[in-house]
Enzyme design. Structure first.
Site, short mmCIF file in Angstrom:
data_model
loop_
_atom_site.label_atom_id
_atom_site.label_comp_id
_atom_site.label_asym_id
_atom_site.label_seq_id
_atom_site.Cartn_x
_atom_site.Cartn_y
_atom_site.Cartn_z
N HIS A 105 30.00 37.49 45.61
CA HIS A 105 28.28 37.43 45.87
C HIS A 105 28.20 36.11 46.59
O HIS A 105 28.88 35.25 46.08
CB HIS A 105 27.67 37.68 44.60
CG HIS A 105 27.94 38.92 43.73
ND1 HIS A 105 28.90 38.77 42.54
CD2 HIS A 105 27.13 39.70 43.41
CE1 HIS A 105 28.64 40.19 42.12
NE2 HIS A 105 27.63 40.53 42.53
N ASP A 108 27.65 33.54 43.75
CA ASP A 108 28.90 32.90 43.24
C ASP A 108 29.33 31.70 43.88
O ASP A 108 29.80 30.78 43.22
CB ASP A 108 30.10 34.13 43.08
CG ASP A 108 29.78 35.28 42.69
OD1 ASP A 108 28.84 35.54 41.54
OD2 ASP A 108 30.27 36.24 43.24
N HIS A 275 31.35 50.88 33.39
CA HIS A 275 30.22 51.79 33.74
C HIS A 275 30.23 53.01 33.60
O HIS A 275 29.20 53.79 33.27
CB HIS A 275 29.90 51.37 35.29
CG HIS A 275 29.62 49.86 35.43
ND1 HIS A 275 29.19 49.49 36.61
CD2 HIS A 275 29.56 48.88 34.73
CE1 HIS A 275 29.19 48.01 36.91
NE2 HIS A 275 29.46 47.66 35.42
N ASP A 300 36.37 48.80 40.46
CA ASP A 300 36.51 47.56 39.87
C ASP A 300 37.22 47.92 38.66
O ASP A 300 36.81 48.66 37.67
CB ASP A 300 34.74 47.38 39.42
CG ASP A 300 34.24 46.54 40.34
OD1 ASP A 300 34.71 46.47 41.39
OD2 ASP A 300 33.01 45.83 40.00
N ASP A 311 28.28 46.17 28.59
CA ASP A 311 29.26 46.04 29.54
C ASP A 311 30.12 44.78 29.37
O ASP A 311 29.86 43.59 29.50
CB ASP A 311 28.43 45.72 31.22
CG ASP A 311 29.36 46.12 32.18
OD1 ASP A 311 30.38 46.76 32.19
OD2 ASP A 311 29.01 45.31 33.28
N ASP A 343 36.83 43.18 38.33
CA ASP A 343 35.46 42.79 37.80
C ASP A 343 35.70 42.62 36.22
O ASP A 343 34.93 43.40 35.46
CB ASP A 343 34.38 43.79 38.06
CG ASP A 343 32.92 43.20 37.65
OD1 ASP A 343 32.73 42.42 37.21
OD2 ASP A 343 32.01 44.20 38.17
CO LIG Z 1 31.68 46.03 38.36
CO LIG Z 2 30.78 45.85 34.59
#
Ligand SMILES: [Co+2]
Ligand SMILES: [Co+2]
Ligand SMILES: [Co+2]
Ligand SMILES: [Co+2]
Ligand SMILES: [Co+2]
Ligand SMILES: [Co+2]
Ligand SMILES: [Co+2]
Ligand SMILES: [Co+2]
Lengths: 441, 441, 441, 441
Positions: A105, A108, A275, A300, A311, A343
């Site tokens: 990102h 980041d 997710h 991810d 999460d 991720d």
């Molecule tokens: Co993700």
């Molecule tokens: Co996540």
């Protein structure tokens, strides 16, 4: 501070393949990058990417506690110098792991600016740095993305903010990130709408926000074509957290949204295990559904804790689950532009630099092993053969005619009556199939 | 057995409105059917329907225990005579409650047949009975539906069954139920796909089943037009139970499915509170989303237990939750063909006949009270005014232009840069709004 | 009907060990009963028991659908003859699987009576049958238990019923089942309180029911001693389902209850994976906690679906999870009177007789493989060594003194001040440990 | 910065009671502090406490975003001056709300020190400040507590840390906080073990940690007696978050722990709604159970979101839920040393200073209204009468004899046989009771 030398992770050779019998936790036992799997090098199948945010920008805090990692590049007075030091460590880890990709990102990699021009200026400076780093490395950019959720300006949403100026700020940021991604050779561009949702319906105009989000995404698609960015846009579904409800709840929800706005050609999904389970689905469900709907993009790769409601983004070591996912993937020929993006974050107590290396090694190995099992299962038709038999009835003339739209309800119903149908159920053979899979693990 | 006389519920007068101060638990304290609410009689707003299955066909069993209710019409040797006795009790309850509607599945009202012709013959006989009952009663049919999930033939799905003969059996059944619904004056026709899903992906071809389900629904829509059935088809979303995963997971998922098959005009949703929470959504979310997407149809009014993971289908007494739902409903003008169907069951220990009456009375009152509060909130603009203020920025020229598609990403981004945007967040005022609502309850 | 011959499962030889490379799904690949594991034969470690209820008494129904299995012994007019036919099939399966144990409830094996004398008479007749069967079989009784939850008399609880006559009926039933268990050589006696809990606190006197349950259990303990039954009583925790809340929520809750009533010596726990996850715990947590508290007894081996909110009781094929459980077990020397009871049921669609065999074979193999991995990990100290290092500080003089109660708060606090303590955190090494475990799977 | 003046919340009079018809969201509509309720002033019943941490020390961040509130006392270079400024604002809010109590952790009120002596010095300085503030205010200390979870030294636990030096650091901190609480007139002392649990069993010695925690708590109890602190210690149960598993999972778990260590006399529980639902229990369950077990202490009054899996700590406005809790409370005579502590935080978007006031006002009103309804229900015997009737059988001679331990299993069982028992189930009347309650709301 000074830039950390290559020794941030201690004295360490790049991680190498040593085979399944190795007892070295910092060796690959299954990840043998040049081994051919279903017609491609393993590296080209798995397309691993290390992510910037969890690995280099997260200090080890959680909602009840502060920093634990004490990364040197997070402590200093010159944000730009720190950002460059961070990039050094990042590319050092990429080298040690020998991974083909990374992802990031804006927030980041570069210091966040308060005004849009300042923010873009910071980003531009870091993009130059990254460009240089990429040029000197085997590790390329899998995808870029914009952080439209951390700054307080986004607290009520980015595209879905009640204030059109926030929408505009987000537009300016996404444009810059998309163009940076193009410039850096990124193969996809990702959008995750962590604040595109609501905390309470009492202050939310659902329909209006749906339109804001639709227009925003459409504008980004138009811009992608304008600038000639080849890769797909990827929406990353997540049902909740940080919001109470996020509009990109799961693959099916995103699909309806894309259909509504006519964007299924240009936009795919980036699926994350954690997710998926937060939305009440298995990882393999989300992948299979995305393929069925024609919107599969990328993954991810991580693992949530099914007993926790948030999460956790853990590194996945679960070969069984991964096998089912890669089986689905291989069935469809594997990734095109997508890949396996980590991720995933090490636990807050994993404060030794080597823990970061270890976590990637363990999970890369789990993926590699799963890929090999999936390859074998496909080659043998372990699941494919029983599946074909189960649905064989639909391959007959009548089944095909029904699906082709050549039968009316009356025709089908009249036949059922004429034939005095009393269909016999057949066993679903679930335990048999589970045993077949377990045999291969 | 003999048909139960009207005395099954004991000596009892029809339940009457006695006003809020009444201490009679078998009186209405808020449900005052002729009271005008937002321009309609309360009865015409709430459009209550008693359901056949939970109230008359469920014996009080659960996964760990058998029958508790010992309904006389469930014990005997002549299924058709029992079905007629059941109809007598049902219409007696409708009379006692003075409700305008009821709803039923084929399998609730008529004996289930093993072959399709036998099944349809049984149904036809009971439809005659119901027709007579309706003629002599104020209570009309809100909707009919087919039970495509209880019989073992459906164990692997109805439209999505691997065997096209099961698809055909289902087609014959739905045609009969749809036509019966039309003949009985039903205002909607409902489809709930309890077995349209899977137990394990290992034996499931997701994409093929998606196509089967799409074609099935399309055929039913075509048939509806052919026979001139005026009401909408209603899909009832539910994420799981009995299946591991059901294809009609939630409103957003159904919407994507309808968009894919081009059916958003003809098919709406029937939303249930308990299914909403099983999918991770609030009841009001599902209703608001259905309105936003233009597919709101009707409501199965009940309440789940947020701490339990299955469909408890309890009678709702929660005025606070109902108020938010009816606020949404009233904002859009209230029901057209839909209504509040009591897909709710008394607890297994509620074995006295009067418990069935009591449950409906309590929940009807809760709905009535909530409707009155929602009416007041709308009249005062309690929530509407702050909402309009919050989004006022989007009513400006630039906001409108963005939503109208008259701005590109470049234009919006360039303006953000030119104006050096650093938008100030504004309070979401959640606690203020919650206090406003709490004040009205 | 006639009693099913030994051919109910079709022409089939007893399942044999064929080794890991076998592709025969009806062979054991890992379960090699005479192989020595940690000093015992594998059969003596795993102590598998087939359960009567799911395997022989469940017709394949679920809350939304009826019977699918059509077992011949469930259809007929003479309940006692059917019960005997069921026993024939049961012992035939035991033989085919070559398992050392089985388990049963009164209500699984014998026809349920309406009055207590009738019920006990039925039970007595079947106990004679079982006694003969056991005598002619290698398969012995792991444990017996009473079904105090299915009949409507128990709808509001057994020991915790508001009616003391129900308590008395339950007492009579438990006495008979306990004595039958003794007579049949059962090694444990189990109590699962499916209805010992509540549906709503509105009608529940929690404290009074706690006392009823305490007295009931105490009476059973006293009786056990009176009749000289050697095995432990085992309480099986479960948090909910069928009740909203069950008093035996989890291991920790049962422990508090046993402490309160002074029963930790005589009563242990029977831990089930699916109940563990419904309570929000991992399987290995419940086992580890039971050992830590000194109340570990036995295991109901199955697997729930973490995405579903009810007790799916699936056959476990998850070697990873099982490895952690057996690692804990082996660390403590393995079972004494307990064993691995298959409280697991095939899926409703698994309607072929062979599916029942298949399910047991697959899960027995998964357990066997996990046991072998756990053995290796223990032998190597894979987890034990890092664990000992992590807590080494507590093995010092000061640590020991603190735990021995030889330090006051003042002493410890004063030392902390005097030494100007600022303890350095050490890495938890979670990913390293996960990698070590993954390497062994 | 300078200390904020009383104008931080803007020009505002203390919030006053204006009665139910008031439309002023910053007035009390139900909270009428001097009104007599069940023999006490309402203020003395509800015993509201404002908490320091959420209201004054939380910057509005969440796991995906940073500070939103921009409190002036969080930005500056002199930590002690900021801490004093914070105390000014805190006592200003207490004054505006006219609440009788507050609560705090060391780390909320004073700057955290790196070494123990430094930490204690900071705390001592702030305790002086608080002492002065209390002297000049009606607001007293409900309880104090130590933050043993935020600093990285506690990342692997405090009392349960693998390092005994951390245990010692925690001991020094708790001693200081307990003594400060005594000095400030606090009526209770609370322990919440946010890090007393584990992230993974792979690195955890459950039994050893259980002993560490037991000894720690015992030492604190001994010290409480030594210094003559009158109030109870209160453990606050929570099942997870931040840890994967916390040892104080719920009330039942804490009870077992206290029984094991013989501490039920000195230690009670502080129950929080959000922690209750995270553990799978209703709020009223936890309160009722604590009373049944004799360990009820105090309440952290807030509300979780049942659809989210983490601790949202929202301000409760749910009169229905609160009524059941206060009904239980009043049944037992109300609080002794406990109270209603607002462990509740405004939403991250509620960035206006007045939002903090609003949230307390709304929730205080909800509590007050619930208390009045509970009082009426108790006076009328709404629930008590049906409850007594339901269990009347246990008040007979046989029921009493059973509970008194005067019957053996044989005696009870023999009577059941002799009387040929076939108990008739009676209706649980759940919907009737729910209607009774709904009528009162
Ligand atoms: Co993700
Ligand atoms: Co996540
Ligand atoms: Co429904
Ligand atoms: Co339902
Ligand atoms: Co069990
Ligand atoms: Co179970
Ligand atoms: Co909390
Ligand atoms: Co709390």
């Amino acid at each position: 501070m000074n830039a950390p030398s290559v020794s941030y992770f201690g004295p360490m050779e790049p991680v190498r393949f040593e085979g399944p019998e190795s007892r070295n936790p910092l060796a690959y036992r299954w990840y043998d990058k040049d081994r051919m799997v279903a017609g491609r090098r393993m590296e080209d199948h798995l397309r691993f990417a290390v992510c910037y945010w969890h690995s280099f920008s997260w200090p080890g805090g959680d909602p009840f506690g502060g920093e634990t990692f004490m990364r040197p590049w997070m402590h200093g007075t010159d944000p730009m110098a720190l950002a460059k030091a961070k990039a050094d460590v990042a590319f050092d880890l990429f080298r040690l792991l020998d991974v083909p990709f990374f992802s990031f990102h804006d927030a980041d990699a570069a210091p966040v600016g308060e005004t849009l021009p300042e923010h873009l200026k910071n980003l531009a400076e870091i993009v130059d740095v990254l460009e240089g780093k990429i040029a000197g490395s085997k590790t390329k950019l899998l995808w870029g993305t914009a952080n439209l959720f951390s700054h307080r300006r986004y607290m009520a949403g980015a595209a879905t903010n009640p204030d059109p100026d926030v929408f505009a700020f987000a537009a300016g940021t996404v444009r810059a990130c998309l163009e940076a991604t193009k410039r850096l050779g990124g193969q996809n561009y990702v959008l995750w709408g962590g604040r595109e949702g609501y905390e309470t319906l009492l202050n939310t105009d659902l329909k209006r926000e749906y339109q804001q989000m639709g227009r925003f995404l459409s504008m980004v698609v138009e811009h992608k074509h304008k600038i000639g960015f080849d890769g797909p846009l990827l929406i990353e579904p997540k049902p909740r957290e940080p919001s109470k409800h996020q509009y990109d709840f799961d693959v099916a929800t995103v699909y309806g949204f894309l259909e509504h706005w006519g964007l299924t050609k240009d936009v795919k999904v980036n699926i994350e295990q954690n997710h998926a389970i937060l939305a009440g689905h298995t990882f393999e469900h989300e992948v299979a559904l995305a393929y069925a709907l024609g919107i599969f993009g990328s993954i991810d790769i991580n693992r949530g804790d099914a007993l926790l409601g948030w999460d956790t983004d853990q590194f996945s070591m679960d070969v069984g689950e991964l096998t089912l996912v890669f089986h689905e993937l291989l069935k469809h020929g594997g990734f095109t532009t997508g890949g396996l993006n980590f991720d995933a974050k090490i636990r807050r107590q994993s404060i030794d630099p080597v823990d970061l290396v270890q976590a990637h090694v363990g999970s890369m190995d789990a993926c590699a092993k799963a890929l090999l099992i999936a390859e074998k299962m496909l080659a043998e038709g372990t699941l494919a053969k029983p599946l074909a038999e189960r649905y064989a009835g639909w391959d007959g003339a009548e089944g095909k005619a029904i699906l082709a739209g050549e039968r009316t309800l009356d025709q089908v119903a009249d036949r059922a009556i004429a034939e005095n149908l009393a269909p016999k159920p057949r066993s679903g053979k679930q335990e048999y199939l589970e045993t077949l899979v377990a045999m291969r693990l």
